[in-house]
Scaffold this motif. Structure first.
Motif, PDB file in Angstrom:
ATOM      1  N   ASP A   1      11.855 -30.079 -22.299  1.00  0.00           N
ATOM      2  CA  ASP A   1      11.455 -32.025 -23.036  1.00  0.00           C
ATOM      3  C   ASP A   1      10.459 -31.549 -23.567  1.00  0.00           C
ATOM      4  O   ASP A   1      10.072 -33.606 -23.262  1.00  0.00           O
ATOM      5  N   GLY A   2       9.412 -30.330 -23.106  1.00  0.00           N
ATOM      6  CA  GLY A   2       8.251 -30.760 -23.199  1.00  0.00           C
ATOM      7  C   GLY A   2       6.928 -31.400 -21.996  1.00  0.00           C
ATOM      8  O   GLY A   2       5.659 -30.735 -21.713  1.00  0.00           O
ATOM      9  N   THR A   3       7.922 -31.132 -20.878  1.00  0.00           N
ATOM     10  CA  THR A   3       6.817 -30.467 -19.542  1.00  0.00           C
ATOM     11  C   THR A   3       6.307 -29.349 -19.308  1.00  0.00           C
ATOM     12  O   THR A   3       6.917 -28.268 -19.222  1.00  0.00           O
ATOM     13  N   ILE A   4       5.406 -29.223 -19.063  1.00  0.00           N
ATOM     14  CA  ILE A   4       4.263 -28.113 -19.026  1.00  0.00           C
ATOM     15  C   ILE A   4       4.365 -28.170 -17.827  1.00  0.00           C
ATOM     16  O   ILE A   4       3.691 -28.212 -16.605  1.00  0.00           O
ATOM     17  N   VAL A   5       4.859 -26.428 -17.293  1.00  0.00           N
ATOM     18  CA  VAL A   5       5.322 -26.115 -15.750  1.00  0.00           C
ATOM     19  C   VAL A   5       4.288 -25.404 -15.223  1.00  0.00           C
ATOM     20  O   VAL A   5       4.233 -25.016 -13.846  1.00  0.00           O
ATOM     21  N   ALA A   6       3.788 -24.936 -16.117  1.00  0.00           N
ATOM     22  CA  ALA A   6       2.463 -23.424 -15.997  1.00  0.00           C
ATOM     23  C   ALA A   6       1.531 -22.638 -16.221  1.00  0.00           C
ATOM     24  O   ALA A   6       2.269 -23.246 -17.326  1.00  0.00           O
ATOM     25  N   ALA A   7       0.411 -23.075 -15.687  1.00  0.00           N
ATOM     26  CA  ALA A   7      -1.060 -22.620 -17.059  1.00  0.00           C
ATOM     27  C   ALA A   7      -1.444 -21.678 -15.148  1.00  0.00           C
ATOM     28  O   ALA A   7      -1.976 -21.610 -14.577  1.00  0.00           O
ATOM     29  N   GLN A   8      -2.047 -20.029 -16.663  1.00  0.00           N
ATOM     30  CA  GLN A   8      -2.161 -19.140 -15.863  1.00  0.00           C
ATOM     31  C   GLN A   8      -3.425 -18.663 -17.222  1.00  0.00           C
ATOM     32  O   GLN A   8      -3.645 -18.583 -18.038  1.00  0.00           O
ATOM     33  N   SER A   9      -4.990 -18.211 -15.537  1.00  0.00           N
ATOM     34  CA  SER A   9      -5.532 -17.888 -16.619  1.00  0.00           C
ATOM     35  C   SER A   9      -6.927 -16.258 -16.029  1.00  0.00           C
ATOM     36  O   SER A   9      -6.855 -17.180 -15.372  1.00  0.00           O
ATOM     37  N   GLU A  10      -7.496 -16.361 -16.839  1.00  0.00           N
ATOM     38  CA  GLU A  10      -8.534 -15.659 -16.127  1.00  0.00           C
ATOM     39  C   GLU A  10      -9.795 -15.215 -16.956  1.00  0.00           C
ATOM     40  O   GLU A  10      -9.355 -14.805 -18.660  1.00  0.00           O
ATOM     41  N   LEU A  11     -10.276 -15.776 -16.715  1.00  0.00           N
ATOM     42  CA  LEU A  11     -11.995 -16.325 -17.813  1.00  0.00           C
ATOM     43  C   LEU A  11     -13.543 -15.306 -16.706  1.00  0.00           C
ATOM     44  O   LEU A  11     -13.476 -15.147 -15.795  1.00  0.00           O
ATOM     45  N   SER A  12     -13.550 -15.084 -18.265  1.00  0.00           N
ATOM     46  CA  SER A  12     -15.366 -14.094 -17.479  1.00  0.00           C
ATOM     47  C   SER A  12     -16.279 -15.120 -17.913  1.00  0.00           C
ATOM     48  O   SER A  12     -16.363 -15.218 -19.504  1.00  0.00           O
TER      49      SER A  12
ATOM     50  N   LEU B   1       0.552 -36.431 -24.597  1.00  0.00           N
ATOM     51  CA  LEU B   1       1.216 -38.112 -23.530  1.00  0.00           C
ATOM     52  C   LEU B   1       1.907 -37.663 -22.474  1.00  0.00           C
ATOM     53  O   LEU B   1       1.614 -38.331 -21.398  1.00  0.00           O
ATOM     54  N   LYS B   2       2.491 -36.584 -22.646  1.00  0.00           N
ATOM     55  CA  LYS B   2       3.751 -36.528 -22.003  1.00  0.00           C
ATOM     56  C   LYS B   2       3.460 -36.067 -20.569  1.00  0.00           C
ATOM     57  O   LYS B   2       3.779 -36.060 -19.695  1.00  0.00           O
ATOM     58  N   ASN B   3       2.082 -35.103 -20.623  1.00  0.00           N
ATOM     59  CA  ASN B   3       1.594 -34.357 -19.861  1.00  0.00           C
ATOM     60  C   ASN B   3      -0.074 -34.885 -19.323  1.00  0.00           C
ATOM     61  O   ASN B   3       0.283 -34.663 -18.183  1.00  0.00           O
ATOM     62  N   ALA B   4       0.082 -35.938 -20.132  1.00  0.00           N
ATOM     63  CA  ALA B   4      -1.467 -36.653 -19.312  1.00  0.00           C
ATOM     64  C   ALA B   4      -1.757 -37.395 -18.332  1.00  0.00           C
ATOM     65  O   ALA B   4      -0.661 -37.517 -17.728  1.00  0.00           O
ATOM     66  N   VAL B   5      -2.495 -37.054 -17.638  1.00  0.00           N
ATOM     67  CA  VAL B   5      -3.074 -38.138 -16.002  1.00  0.00           C
ATOM     68  C   VAL B   5      -3.541 -39.580 -16.342  1.00  0.00           C
ATOM     69  O   VAL B   5      -3.507 -39.288 -17.438  1.00  0.00           O
ATOM     70  N   ALA B   6      -2.820 -39.711 -15.318  1.00  0.00           N
ATOM     71  CA  ALA B   6      -2.855 -41.457 -15.800  1.00  0.00           C
ATOM     72  C   ALA B   6      -4.077 -41.837 -14.333  1.00  0.00           C
ATOM     73  O   ALA B   6      -3.846 -41.082 -12.910  1.00  0.00           O
ATOM     74  N   LYS B   7      -4.278 -43.185 -13.550  1.00  0.00           N
ATOM     75  CA  LYS B   7      -4.722 -43.641 -12.778  1.00  0.00           C
ATOM     76  C   LYS B   7      -4.306 -42.764 -11.571  1.00  0.00           C
ATOM     77  O   LYS B   7      -1.989 -42.944 -11.301  1.00  0.00           O
TER      78      LYS B   7
END
Lengths: 159, 757
Positions: B318-329, B405-411
């Protein structure tokens, strides 16, 4: 003590003389000897255009001209662009249209743009972009510079 | 706490006369006539010329330095080395700063200063540099941060231990400065809920801020130790305090005057030649001017962090992002200070994601120490983040902007780092992007369109300033924050609006460090916001004082006087029948009242409003050469309320072209010898006018109510999604995903070739 060369030249219609070390450039003469600091150094290798001046009517990177080569030449710099207290249309349009942000590249760009518009006031966007491709600007993204040059050309055409 | 920080007085229905217009900026006149004085445009009586000797090696022990021959050269007035700076413990703030300015035990990158000379001419100074004998013990070096993290990599600092490391490695020498995790929710559970998972690796190379003004300064140290320093800087007070920290000079004896700033973009937030000029001047007992060459700027001053990123993201159908994992250097150069936390916090700030884990490594290697660049560390990480966002939308089959837009943050949203968003304009920005002409136009044949969404925090912080009224009724503003692109004018405009007078009656000038209390650096997109707060506060104090003086002159109670459009007036006919009194009438009579009218404010400014932007880019890729032409570029951004729209547009347009340079061409190229191969504008090629199209802007105004004029910072937001949007456009143009910045022709050719195979 290295030998110095006597250099006499005309800048914006005024005659100047100075003694220059052999490695000095026209840019060094303008800035350090004549204290005409409107012409800027950005690279000293002819890649950024901040030092653009007219030498005998030809657009030139003053950092690439050795001082002794300027002997007897007629040089025009940003300091000579406004005439009789009146800003040149390019200067006026740059102000009105925000064709400058930090302003360090502005003198070189104005000198280069004037060299184009004096020959071709109706230069189109592409011609202006390619003509100014030797002048780096890091602030503006060029958009407002190009528009200001086009607007100045429009005014110069009508004049 | 100042009242204005609690109650800004922002009025959404106000009709402004000055704010929101685009008058010619006052500093512009000197800039179009050549009279503006940048750092290299100053001269001092008896001035010497200073030059720096730099290391040819990326990593070496400095066994000895013999300056005796150089000192004997006629015309040489001072030679300095590490011996001329007090010892500061390695691995501390001051220890790192002094070692960046002048090498001590070791040199850590090609271009690291080892000595400096002041002489009567540049020619003699250069000749003297050649007479300095440095005995180096050359060491193995490491340039790339991933290599620097491997076991067996050359170690830069024996004392360095990884902050945040646990287990057996915690007490071993390492190049990893810090291991840091930021997380929320349950990442495993999140991915278990996902219908689609995308996992990719990205990398970026360092690029330079690319300001056209070479760093230049004049230091003049008197015999009693008073230091006058003229230089281009985004941070006069920070330079002063750092000089104090590394040279043990009382801050009260250091006066720094900022010149016009010929571009900084974050790169002039820290000093390089300035402490050397001070030390030379002290030793030579004369003024010393130092100006870097372009090669010195590229080799010796801050590029941005090169990075590697592994990113995994999952969404439901349905377009909901449920998880995000990253490894950054992140590369930081030889010393800590990359500000990687910006990227750790900002990687997903646009989206409400329940389960997030972001692991970061900051790593030292034999490169110049990195410096800030518009939204430090963020654009190169958003490059990967927004690539996987686009790929998720495509995998699910949703419109890219609808997906965002579906996952956008708001006030009301609370970020992973604990900030609760007040009024923000992300949704309005995405909707404006959907409605803009560029997005609604079909993608031209043979081109690819890319979208990306970016974010920057926008900052506040310590800010001071004064304002005074002259007897003729005009207004002077003294600012502590450096003006990097026109903020003096924005300040004058806000003051003019407060007073209800023409902006030409107000002038803003930049202070030296003796004139005001401490100001934080002009960075973080904080200046127009923070100094604007100070300016408005000062104007309101002065208006209060004007009313008080008028009341005294009319012999009525203070509350009987109001101020409107530059005049004090009786609040009502009950107060009395008085002709309105102008600012000039009151200020010209201060001799008979209480003396001059002025105000000052010192604040730790809070309430900065975060900014969001969407970039839309059309590109065409030459399949034969890998050359990318950017055909159309639109920035949609929430600027809060604009003070000067033409200046806001300029910020956005300039950022877009910096993004184009970063995305397509600019990078530090090292040879096998650890030396920079492209230390000049011919080979380090920034975009020129013929490389780029006009940059369209669509500016959304969701005011930040914490500011009296509703503004948000606009300096950094517009760079953040740029490289990502261009990457997405290229991916759509060639049907294969570029994952490495810059996306230069050779890389794209190889990518297209491998996709064909």
């Amino acid at each position: 003590m290295s030998k110095k060369y006597h250099v006499s030249l005309t800048v914006n219609g005024d005659e100047y003389e100075c003694l220059a070390e052999p490695q000095m450039t026209l840019l060094d003469v303008l800035r350090d000897e004549l204290k005409l600091t409107g012409t800027k150094e950005g690279c000293a290798t002819g890649d950024c255009g901040a030092c653009s001046v007219m030498v005998d009517g030809r657009l030139t990177c003053s950092c690439l001209v050795l001082a002794p080569e300027a002997e007897g030449r007629s040089v025009e710099t940003i300091e000579g662009m406004a005439k009789d207290g009146e800003l040149h249309p390019l200067q006026q349009k740059f102000l009105e249209m925000n064709g400058l942000q930090c302003g360090i590249c502005t003198p070189g760009i104005l000198v280069a743009a004037k060299a184009l518009l004096d020959r071709k006031p109706d230069a189109d966007e592409m011609e202006i972009r390619y003509w100014l491709a030797g002048n780096l600007c890091r602030c503006t993204g060029y958009d407002k510079i190009i528009r200001a040059v086009m607007a100045a050309g429009e005014e110069m055409k009508g004049a | 706490m100042h009242d204005i920080l609690e109650k800004s007085g922002f009025n959404p229905d106000a009709n402004y006369k000055v704010v929101g217009t685009s008058p010619i900026k006052h500093d512009g006149y000197d800039k179009v006539t050549g009279r503006a004085k940048f750092s290299a445009d100053a001269f001092a009586p008896g001035m010497l010329v200073g030059k720096v000797l730099r290391s040819p090696h990326p990593h070496a022990i400095v066994k000895s330095i013999d300056t005796s021959k150089a000192e004997k050269l006629p015309g040489v007035k001072a030679v300095i080395t590490r011996e001329d700076f007090p010892e500061k413990k390695a691995g501390t703030g001051a220890g790192d700063m002094t070692r960046i300015a002048m090498a001590r035990e070791k040199v850590y990158w090609e271009g690291h200063p080892v000595a400096a000379v002041a002489a009567t001419s540049e020619r003699i100074a250069k000749k003297a540099l050649k007479l300095i004998e440095v005995d180096y013990e050359v060491l193995p070096f490491v340039i790339d941060e991933v290599e620097a993290m491997q076991p067996g990599a050359p170690i830069l600092h024996d004392y360095l231990r990884t902050k945040g490391a646990t287990g057996a490695d915690a007490d071993k020498p390492t190049n990893i400065v810090e291991r840091s995790v930021l997380k929320q929710g349950d990442i495993e559970k999140g991915f278990a809920e996902a219908d689609v998972v995308i996992e990719r690796s990205f990398d970026s190379k360092p690029m330079h801020q690319g300001y056209i003004e070479l760093q230049s300064c004049i230091a003049n140290t008197s015999d009693d130790g008073q230091v006058d320093l003229w230089c281009c800087t985004q941070a006069p007070w920070v330079y002063r305090d750092r000089l104090t920290a590394i040279m043990d000079i009382d801050s009260s004896k250091i006066k720094i005057q900022q010149s016009e700033l010929g571009g900084g973009f974050g790169g002039k937030t820290t000093f390089y030649i300035e402490p050397l000029a001070v030390a030379l001047s002290r030793k030579a007992k004369a003024a010393v001017k130092m100006t870097m060459t372009r090669a010195e700027v590229l080799k010796g001053t801050g590029p941005v962090s090169g990075t590697h990123a592994k990113i995994k993201i999952g969404a439901k159908k349905d377009g909901t992002i449920v998880a995000a994992q990253s490894e950054l250097s992140f590369q930081t150069g030889p010393y800590t200070g990359s500000a990687f936390v910006n990227a750790q916090q900002a990687i997903w700030t646009r989206y409400d994601i329940a389960n997030v884990e972001t692991l970061c490594y900051e790593v030292v290697s034999n490169r110049p120490k990195v410096a800030s660049f518009r939204a430090p560390c963020v654009p190169q990480i958003i490059f990967g983040a927004e690539a996987v966002i686009t790929e998720l939308a495509q995998a699910i089959g949703m419109d890219e902007l609808d997906f965002r837009l579906k996952n956008a943050v708001a006030k009301g949203h609370t970020t992973i780092y604990g900030q609760k968003f007040d009024e923000i304009g992300l949704i309005e920005t995405i909707e404006a992007a959907k409605n803009c002409d560029h997005y609604k136009s079909p993608v031209p044949e043979g081109q690819g369109r890319g979208i990306a969404c970016g974010f920057w925090f926008n900052r506040g912080g310590e800010t001071t300033g004064t304002m005074s009224l002259a007897p003729d009724g005009t207004v002077n503003i003294i600012l502590g924050t450096a003006d990097v692109a026109g903020s003096r004018m924005s300040m004058a405009m806000m003051a003019a609006e407060e007073f209800g007078i023409p902006v030409d009656r107000v002038r803003a000038t930049l202070a030296d460090t003796n004139a005001l209390g401490f100001n934080r650096v002009t960075a973080g997109s904080r200046t127009t916001f923070s100094s604007g707060m100070v300016v408005v506060n000062n104007a309101r104090q002065i208006i209060g004082e004007l009313c008080s003086r008028a009341a005294k002159m009319w012999k009525v109670p203070e509350e009987g006087v109001i101020f409107e459009d530059g005049f004090c007036r009786p609040a009502s006919s009950n107060v009395g029948d008085f002709e309105p009194m102008s600012m000039k009438e009151i200020s010209s009579k201060t001799t008979y009242t209480m003396g001059a009218i002025s105000a000052h404010s010192e604040m730790n400014v809070t309430g900065a409003g975060p900014g969001f932007a969407v970039h839309i880019v059309d590109t065409e890729v030459d399949k034969e050469t890998g050359f990318v032409a950017v055909k159309r570029y639109t920035i949609v951004e929430d600027a809060g309320k604009m003070i000067s729209p033409i200046q806001v547009e300029g910020q956005l347009q300039g950022a877009a072209v910096q993004a184009i340079g970063w995305a397509l061409n600019e990078e530090y190229i090292y040879g096998a010898d650890g030396r920079l191969q492209n230390a000049g504008f011919l080979d380090y090629r920034m975009p020129v006018a013929s490389d780029v199209p006009m940059i369209d802007t669509v500016i959304v105004e969701v005011p930040n109510p914490k500011h009296p004029y509703g503004l948000r910072g606009v300096g950094e937001v517009p760079l953040t999604p740029g490289p990502a949007a261009i990457g997405n456009a290229i991916a759509n143009a060639i049907g294969v995903r570029p994952t490495s910045l810059p996306m230069s022709p050779p890389k794209l050719l190889a990518l297209m070739k491998s996709a064909k195979a």
